[in-house]
Design an enzyme around this catalytic site. Structure first.
Site, PDB file in Angstrom:
ATOM      1  N   SER A 175       0.814  -1.215   0.000  1.00  0.00           N
ATOM      2  CA  SER A 175       0.000   0.000   0.000  1.00  0.00           C
ATOM      3  C   SER A 175       0.849   1.268   0.000  1.00  0.00           C
ATOM      4  O   SER A 175       0.327   2.358  -0.241  1.00  0.00           O
ATOM      5  CB  SER A 175      -0.936   0.010   1.212  1.00  0.00           C
ATOM      6  N   LYS A 215      -6.171   4.944   8.028  1.00  0.00           N
ATOM      7  CA  LYS A 215      -5.000   5.705   7.577  1.00  0.00           C
ATOM      8  C   LYS A 215      -5.301   7.200   7.523  1.00  0.00           C
ATOM      9  O   LYS A 215      -4.500   8.030   7.975  1.00  0.00           O
ATOM     10  CB  LYS A 215      -4.559   5.200   6.203  1.00  0.00           C
TER      11      LYS A 215
END
Length: 729
Positions: free
Chosen positions: A580, A623
């Site tokens: 990611s 996040k």
């Protein structure tokens, strides 16, 4: 719902086996009639115990019994009197001894002692012995006739008692036989009960008080043991079951699955009988469904083997647990109940990994042929949103929670989408929703309000996080104090804020991490420092290698890629896994090559492929919230935000604080589809399109990267030329 439409299964009970006492007999009865049989047998025993004394104390019985005994006494007296007279005539007297009758010689009407008999002349003793021998034959004949007479009298008394008992038992049993005429097995059992009662009735008339010489409690145990022979042990009672049963066994041990036989201690000795047989989950689920947790079955010794054996034979066989572990002869042998046919569906519920573990067992593949995967999410449709509301109403009613108003229900639906990480989905993890509802109810009661609102649901979620996020708060504190280096303002070349996700038990949170890139001339390509020190997982290493593929595709079509670049997660002391952060690493690398600074107020997440397309990642909400918390701790400027893959937009289910900040323009979320879009946001410069001549638009990021790569290639060629010239000299 399917179970309700199926027929209710039969009752099962165990009864005494009069021919093989160690093998209790299983009886099958229609649902509800097992309970009736238990009551009927209890009433039968009560009636027998109540009526037997009356029969044996009745005038008719007493008169017949006395007649038989008096006749026996009269005949015995007549025979003994005749024998006595005959003996007197021969000069002998009869004396009763324990072994029978003794002949004693007489002299002048007086018994002779052994000394006096020995003093008589031999001729007289010889004649006395001859008469004794003749009389002894007559005595033996009389004694034999007396024994026959007593035997006949005993048989007559036995027949009298049998008729008396039968007068009580016969009618009672006949009524039950007529009641259960449609169940041949029960009729046979009742007939066996009748025959056995005709044999054991004397034990039912034991005195109520303990005999003085008997061991304490022995009398009552003997009486109880006889009474138990005629009890019915109803192990499966479906009288109140509607449709097929659905049984969930939370502790599937061998005994809880298959059943077991209890023991009780009597006078220090463990004993058992058929009334101590206990049903297992398979008995209760017979005719329906048994749901087991696959992992729990594997944890219990013998449970899996016992379940397989039952399914292979289609019979539930209760065995001694000691036999399973080879303890035959060490533990006293118990009962061997008759097996019961199994007609149930067994459902094993577990994680996919457990299924693959079971798949290694060939028996599993043979016995469990239907596999069904259950989704952890469902579509967020109006129907399913109503289902959420119905679930909430059901839980409120079941657990007496305060009513949830429409705002609270809306918050629950939003939380369901948050758990599913998808705006178009709802989580089916209803246990987590129930926990939130219970805590929201608590906070509403603390405020002494009548209903639960959105405020209470939100507080429940916040309090749940607060109880678990000590480490997250510590990390944010270190960022705010500058111990963990994260810039949220300004611009730096070759440096970008990546985003990572950490999971601690039931808490998942995001946190920013600095990613830096350095470059130089060389042929090593892109080197991942995390991989070099074995802190990078295979998926992360794959993502870094993809960066090289992107550079080759974009910038090495007209020249070799001569580059020595290093990428690193700063202040990272644990394994880095996942791809990611690959787009963030690529942005840092492009920034260093182009010598263009990157805005530090923006954080980046998303994976990338070799064609420069930004791909979806997981944990996007955590996040974003993690970087927002860091910006908030160091001061929101209004220019900060997060770049995410456009394909993750549907996954956005952010907390209300972040949503409000975005709505007010104090924080931003930028979805991008390509690296070009992302690098433009980070640098403020266009990425640059490739022109027909193979170059890029001037003064763009890619133009600068291409120029830098050409410079590195020229410098590397120059160094190589100098080395060759030096070797030639």
């Amino acid at each position: 719902e399917l179970a309700r439409t199926r027929p209710t299964p039969d009752d099962w009970c165990y009864v005494f086996n009069f021919t093989q006492p160690d093998r209790p007999q299983a009886l099958r009865l229609p649902a509800g009639r097992g309970r009736a049989l238990v009551a009927d047998m209890r009433r039968l025993l009560e009636a027998v115990q109540r009526q037997l004394p009356r029969v044996f104390e009745s005038d008719a019985y007493t008169k017949q019994r006395d007649h038989i005994l008096n006749e026996l006494q009269r005949r015995r007296g007549e025979m003994l009197a005749a024998l006595e007279q005959r003996a007197r005539a021969e000069g002998f007297a009869l004396q009763a001894v324990p072994g029978g009758l003794l002949l004693i010689p007489l002299l002048h009407g007086q018994p002779l002692s052994d000394e006096a008999l020995a003093a008589l002349p031999p001729e007289i003793r010889r004649r006395i012995d001859q008469r004794r021998q003749h009389l002894e034959e007559e005595v033996r004949a009389v004694l034999k006739e007396l024994r026959n007479l007593e035997r006949t009298a005993h048989e007559r008394l036995h027949d009298l008692d049998r008729q008396a008992v039968l007068s009580v038992v016969g009618d009672l049993i006949e009524d039950l036989v007529e009641r259960y005429r449609d169940l041949p097995a029960v009729v046979r059992y009742l007939e066996a009960v009748r025959e056995d009662l005709l044999q054991t009735w004397p034990q039912l008339r034991l005195p109520a008080e303990e005999p003085a010489m008997a061991p304490l409690g022995l009398h009552f145990w003997q009486r109880e043991r006889v009474l138990r022979r005629y009890q019915v042990n109803l192990i499966v009672d479906n009288a109140e079951v509607q449709g097929a049963p659905v049984v969930m066994e939370i502790h599937p041990s061998y005994a809880n699955l298959i059943g077991y036989v209890e023991r009780e201690v009597v006078l220090g000795v463990p004993v058992t009988d058929f009334t101590l047989i206990r049903a297992g989950a398979l008995h209760r689920a017979n005719g329906g469904y048994l749901v087991l947790t696959a992992e729990d079955v594997l944890r219990q010794p013998g449970a899996w083997d016992g379940l397989k054996r039952t399914l292979r034979t289609n019979q539930i066989t209760i065995e001694e647990v000691s036999d399973l572990f080879g303890l035959i002869g060490i533990v006293p042998r118990g009962l061997r109940p008759e097996p019961i046919p199994l007609e149930a569906k067994i459902i094993l519920v577990g994680a996919p990994l457990t299924f693959y573990l079971y798949w290694l067992d060939p028996d599993f593949r043979e016995l469990f042929k239907v596999r069904a995967d259950f989704a952890l999410t469902m579509d967020r449709t109006p129907e399913n949103e109503r289902a959420y509301a119905q679930f909430a109403a059901m839980l409120c009613q079941k657990e007496n929670l305060l009513p949830f108003d429409c705002t609270a229900l809306a918050a629950l639906v939003e939380h369901g989408s948050r758990l599913a990480e998808d705006q178009r989905k709802l989580s089916t993890h209803f246990g987590a929703l129930a926990d939130v509802m219970r805590e929201a109810d608590y906070w509403a009661r603390q405020e002494r309000v009548a209903t639960v609102s959105r405020v209470h649901v939100r507080r429940a979620l916040e309090e749940k996080i607060y109880r678990s996020n000590l480490i997250e708060e510590r990390i944010q504190e270190l960022i705010a104090r500058g111990i963990i280096l994260v810039d949220v303002s300004g611009a730096v070349v070759g440096q970008v804020n990546g985003l990572a996700v950490s999971t601690l038990a039931d808490l998942t949170f995001g946190r920013p991490t600095r990613i830096t890139a350095t470059i130089g001339a060389g042929r090593e390509g892109v080197i991942d420092i995390e991989r070099e020190v074995r802190l990078g997982g295979p998926i992360h290493s794959k993502g870094v290698l993809i960066l090289g593929g992107f550079l080759v595709d974009r910038f090495a079509q007209d020249k070799p890629l001569t580059l020595h670049a290093r990428l690193v997660f700063e202040q990272s002391y644990e394994e880095v896994e996942g791809d990611s952060a690959s787009s963030a690493e690529l942005y840092a690398l492009l920034s260093r090559l182009a010598d263009v600074p990157i805005r530090q107020g923006l954080a980046v997440t998303g994976s990338v492929n070799q064609r420069g397309e930004v791909q979806a990642i997981g944990g996007v909400n955590e996040k974003i919230e993690g970087f927002f918390a860091a910006c908030k701790a160091k001061g929101l400027t209004g220019d900060q935000g997060v770049i995410i893959p456009a394909s993750n937009v549907d996954n956005l289910m952010l907390n209300e604080e972040v949503v409000d900040a975005v709505a007010q323009g104090r924080f931003h979320i930028y979805p991008v589809r390509t690296i070009e879009e992302g690098i433009s946001l980070l640098t403020g410069l266009p990425a640059g399109r490739r022109l027909p001549d193979g170059t890029f638009e001037p003064e763009t990021v890619f133009w600068r990267v291409d120029r830098r790569l050409r410079e590195l290639a020229r410098s590397l060629r120059a160094v190589a030329r100098e080395e060759r010239e030096g070797e030639g000299n």
